[in-house]
Design a protein around this motif. Structure first.
Motif, mmCIF file in Angstrom:
data_model
loop_
_atom_site.group_PDB
_atom_site.id
_atom_site.type_symbol
_atom_site.label_atom_id
_atom_site.label_comp_id
_atom_site.label_asym_id
_atom_site.label_seq_id
_atom_site.Cartn_x
_atom_site.Cartn_y
_atom_site.Cartn_z
ATOM 1 N N SER A 198 -2.588 2.661 -4.554
ATOM 2 C CA SER A 198 -3.308 3.699 -3.824
ATOM 3 C C SER A 198 -4.518 3.117 -3.109
ATOM 4 O O SER A 198 -4.973 2.007 -3.404
ATOM 5 N N GLU A 199 -5.062 3.894 -2.174
ATOM 6 C CA GLU A 199 -6.273 3.466 -1.475
ATOM 7 C C GLU A 199 -7.443 3.324 -2.441
ATOM 8 O O GLU A 199 -8.266 2.418 -2.314
ATOM 9 N N ALA B 278 0.846 -1.186 0.000
ATOM 10 C CA ALA B 278 0.000 0.000 0.000
ATOM 11 C C ALA B 278 0.885 1.241 0.000
ATOM 12 O O ALA B 278 1.932 1.268 0.657
ATOM 13 N N GLU B 279 0.468 2.269 -0.744
ATOM 14 C CA GLU B 279 1.249 3.512 -0.801
ATOM 15 C C GLU B 279 1.479 4.111 0.584
ATOM 16 O O GLU B 279 2.506 4.740 0.826
ATOM 17 N N LEU B 280 0.525 3.915 1.495
ATOM 18 C CA LEU B 280 0.661 4.499 2.829
ATOM 19 C C LEU B 280 1.680 3.754 3.697
ATOM 20 O O LEU B 280 2.166 4.299 4.682
ATOM 21 N N TYR B 281 2.007 2.507 3.331
ATOM 22 C CA TYR B 281 2.950 1.706 4.125
ATOM 23 C C TYR B 281 3.963 1.020 3.202
ATOM 24 O O TYR B 281 3.979 -0.211 3.086
ATOM 25 N N GLU C 75 -4.982 -2.992 6.051
ATOM 26 C CA GLU C 75 -4.302 -3.003 7.341
ATOM 27 C C GLU C 75 -3.515 -4.290 7.556
ATOM 28 O O GLU C 75 -2.570 -4.335 8.344
ATOM 29 N N ALA D 124 -0.090 -3.407 6.591
ATOM 30 C CA ALA D 124 0.364 -2.093 7.075
ATOM 31 C C ALA D 124 1.448 -2.296 8.132
ATOM 32 O O ALA D 124 1.220 -2.143 9.335
ATOM 33 N N ASP E 184 -4.515 5.668 7.677
ATOM 34 C CA ASP E 184 -5.538 4.627 7.734
ATOM 35 C C ASP E 184 -5.681 3.990 6.363
ATOM 36 O O ASP E 184 -6.320 4.541 5.469
ATOM 37 N N THR E 185 -5.085 2.828 6.207
ATOM 38 C CA THR E 185 -5.163 2.122 4.939
ATOM 39 C C THR E 185 -6.214 1.031 4.995
ATOM 40 O O THR E 185 -6.430 0.404 6.047
#
Length: 414
Positions: free
Chosen positions: A265-266, A215-218, A239, A242, A235-236
């Motif tokens: 991306s989300e 995930a881009e966030l993690y 999770e 993550a 907050d992905t």
């Protein structure tokens, strides 16, 4: 990242033989999940898509494989004392389920904010759940402390050879069922699934293309291997992957085996979850949809290939799933909220509703706003939530409203 040619046979502590031994060890206690061709997803992407349904496991995730392989190799003395782990997700449930089956006491340390449903699901397998700390790191530290104090065996969720070997059995089954697969797309959190599947796949088919997804966030593994500093927070939907710090052992495997790591991306994750439910009639969590999300976001990367995707888990909160599906309807134009400026006089709403009727658009909700608006006192804003057949149908409705001299705009999703 290394190429297949640069891998030394003895450089990594898990081999194809270890994974084959794990497959024999856990056979009969793990569901041999199907690997099926998706005709519709293949048409959509230009690749020939094969799906490995690990969300069909009893606890709805592949994590059972590594957990069981680890438990079965413990000494009788260690089994009697019990095991402990830090987890707020699929590893906790897989370990608890098979520990209870084998008569091994299981203790799981979870962060205090863990959703109640995950606590109760883990407790339903007779595990002892301890809530400690506000973060996973705090729960992990407490679990390692209890490991020493109580003489328990710590079962790491990803950074151990027995875990890696167990997860690698997914690839054995996938390639046995679909031997023409030339590309495997695997979600990466801590890296255990990629390490095991990558080892097995590369040994069976040396030229196979191994693609990791985060995930881009993690982007923890991506950043570690490229030696760049990237934030891991937010907050992905995924999770399950993550993870802020990848494993020391699994990082070696990924560096040696991965041809590429893609970030999704989300929005891509949400779209993939929705598509799998609509097309394949299967429920996956965000991490389970990461492989398809990568394929949809990078069609040229996979066009013409035989692509294997592992749906690694299906544990998603029902309310969250409902939100994902509704947001997908909104993005496709089948669900919309239109903001219409009206005059505050009798018949104003009726006249607007008549246009909706003429265009055969179903009105779901109407929200009037007279006070909190910058319009003159005799004006009002009306938000109308409506249901259309598709984007073209919605565009025709908006055109009809404009033709009737109404000022209208869409309330857009992020």
């Amino acid at each position: 990242m290394a190429t297949a040619a640069s891998i030394q046979p003895d450089a990594l502590p898990v081999t194809l033989a270890d994974i084959q031994a794990a497959a024999t060890r856990i056979a009969g206690s793990i569901i041999r999940t199907p690997t099926l061709h998706s005709q519709t997803l293949s048409q959509m992407t230009g690749a020939r898509v094969w799906l490995k349904f690990e969300n069909h496991q009893f606890t709805a995730a592949y994590k059972e494989r590594g957990a069981l392989n680890t438990l079965l190799q413990m000494s009788p003395e260690a089994r009697a004392k019990g095991v402990i782990a830090a987890s707020a997700g699929n590893h906790a449930q897989g370990l608890a389920y098979h520990g209870h089956r084998l008569g091994i006491p299981v203790t799981i340390v979870m962060p205090k904010p863990t959703p109640t449903v995950k606590v109760t699901q883990t407790e339903s397998h007779q595990a002892t759940v301890i809530l400690e700390g506000e973060t996973f790191d705090a729960a992990y530290a407490h679990a390692r402390q209890l490991e020493v104090e109580r003489g328990l065996t710590f079962v790491h969720p990803f950074d151990h050879p027995h875990i890696i070997a167990g997860q690698g059995t997914v690839a054995l089954e996938m390639l046995a069922d679909a031997p023409n697969i030339d590309t495997v797309v695997i979600p990466i959190g801590g890296g255990g699934l990629f390490s095991g599947m990558g080892t097995a796949a590369r040994a069976l088919k040396p030229g196979i293309d191994l693609v990791g997804v985060q995930a881009e966030l993690y982007p923890s593994m991506y950043a570690a291997l490229k030696q760049v500093d990237m934030a891991c927070e937010g907050d992905t939907l995924a999770e399950g992957i993550a993870v802020k710090r990848p494993g020391a052992l699994t990082s070696r495997f990924v560096e040696a085996l991965a041809d590429e790591i893609l970030l999704v991306s989300e929005r891509d994750l949400e779209g993939a979850v929705s598509l799998l439910l609509q097309i394949e009639k299967t429920v996956v969590e965000g991490a389970g949809a990461a492989g398809l999300a990568a394929l949809l976001a990078n069609p040229e990367r996979f066009r013409g290939r035989e692509v294997g995707i592992v749906l690694c888990g299906g544990n998603i909160d029902t309310r969250l799933l409902a939100n994902v599906l509704l947001r997908d309807l909104a993005r496709s134009g089948r669900l919309a909220r239109l903001r219409v400026r009206l005059q505050d006089r009798p018949g104003a709403l009726f006249n607007v509703a008549r246009i909706f009727d003429e265009q055969q658009v179903n009105i779901i909700e109407v929200y009037h706003q007279r006070v909190f608006t910058s319009l003159p006192a005799k004006g009002l804003i009306t938000d109308i939530e409506c249901e259309t057949r598709d984007r073209a149908h919605l565009d025709r409705l908006i055109a009809a409203l404009h033709a009737a001299d109404y000022k209208v705009s869409m309330v857009e999703l992020a």
